[in-house]
Design an enzyme around this catalytic site. Structure first.
Site, PDB file in Angstrom:
ATOM      1  N   ASN A  28     -31.601  -1.062   8.419  1.00  0.00           N
ATOM      2  CA  ASN A  28     -31.285  -1.447   9.791  1.00  0.00           C
ATOM      3  C   ASN A  28     -30.135  -2.450   9.728  1.00  0.00           C
ATOM      4  OD1 ASN A  28     -31.381  -2.919  12.397  1.00  0.00           O
ATOM      5  ND2 ASN A  28     -33.179  -1.634  12.756  1.00  0.00           N
ATOM      6  N   ALA A  29     -29.128  -2.251  10.550  1.00  0.00           N
ATOM      7  CA  ALA A  29     -27.907  -3.072  10.502  1.00  0.00           C
ATOM      8  C   ALA A  29     -28.032  -4.405  11.247  1.00  0.00           C
ATOM      9  CB  ALA A  29     -26.731  -2.279  11.076  1.00  0.00           C
TER      10      ALA A  29
END
Length: 175
Positions: free
Chosen positions: A49-50
């Site tokens: 997840n960024a």
């Protein structure tokens, strides 16, 4: 019947309390934490997840810092985190698998922290749930926007495009 009840219990997910400091100006809302986040009891814990990479670049901290330190640094910058949903049934982590959602009291949080002027939804699901359960918030003079999901499931946008979209948060907090 007992087997079905057990399966229902296993699929029921519950979100965490908000991470919100007094004086927060921006509230970032997810829909419901994914499986890794629930397991670790951390917002955006899935390594691909960024979210933390973006926040770290925007606000000058390493995404590898301990979780509590990252929350503290975001809070000091004026960013609060929460999820639109308090609970739901879901197998896996995908928002498309959410059924029987129950909303969190987002309006109550905004009332308790009246300095919140902007709400940013991390992805379409959180934005749609916010509209569905908290329509009056859209009439309160808050700036409410949908940003692209930071989830790896939202692979149609590059990291660079996601980062550019989230940069609006840092711009708002500079004012």
């Amino acid at each position: 019947m007992q087997n079905g009840e057990s399966k229902m219990t296993e699929s029921r997910k519950r979100s965490f309390p908000p991470s919100a400091y007094p004086g927060a100006k921006v509230l970032i809302l997810g829909s419901m934490p994914g499986e890794e986040s629930l397991r670790r009891q951390e917002y955006y814990a899935f390594p691909q997840n960024a979210f933390w990479r973006i926040m770290g670049e925007l606000f000058g901290f390493a995404r590898e810092l301990p979780y509590r330190e990252r929350l503290r640094l975001l809070g000091e910058k004026g960013v609060a985190l929460w999820d639109v949903l308090e609970s739901c049934d879901r197998t896996g982590s995908l928002d498309t698998k959410i059924t029987d959602p129950v909303p969190n009291d987002i309006a109550g949080l905004v009332d308790r922290i009246p300095t919140i002027t902007h709400i940013f939804c991390n992805g379409s699901a959180s934005f749609n749930f916010l509209k569905r359960y908290h329509a009056p918030l859209f009439r309160r003079g808050l700036r409410i926007e949908r940003l692209p999901s930071t989830s790896p499931a939202a692979a149609m946008l590059s990291y660079e495009r996601k980062f550019a979209a989230y940069a609006v948060i840092a711009e708002i907090l500079k004012k």
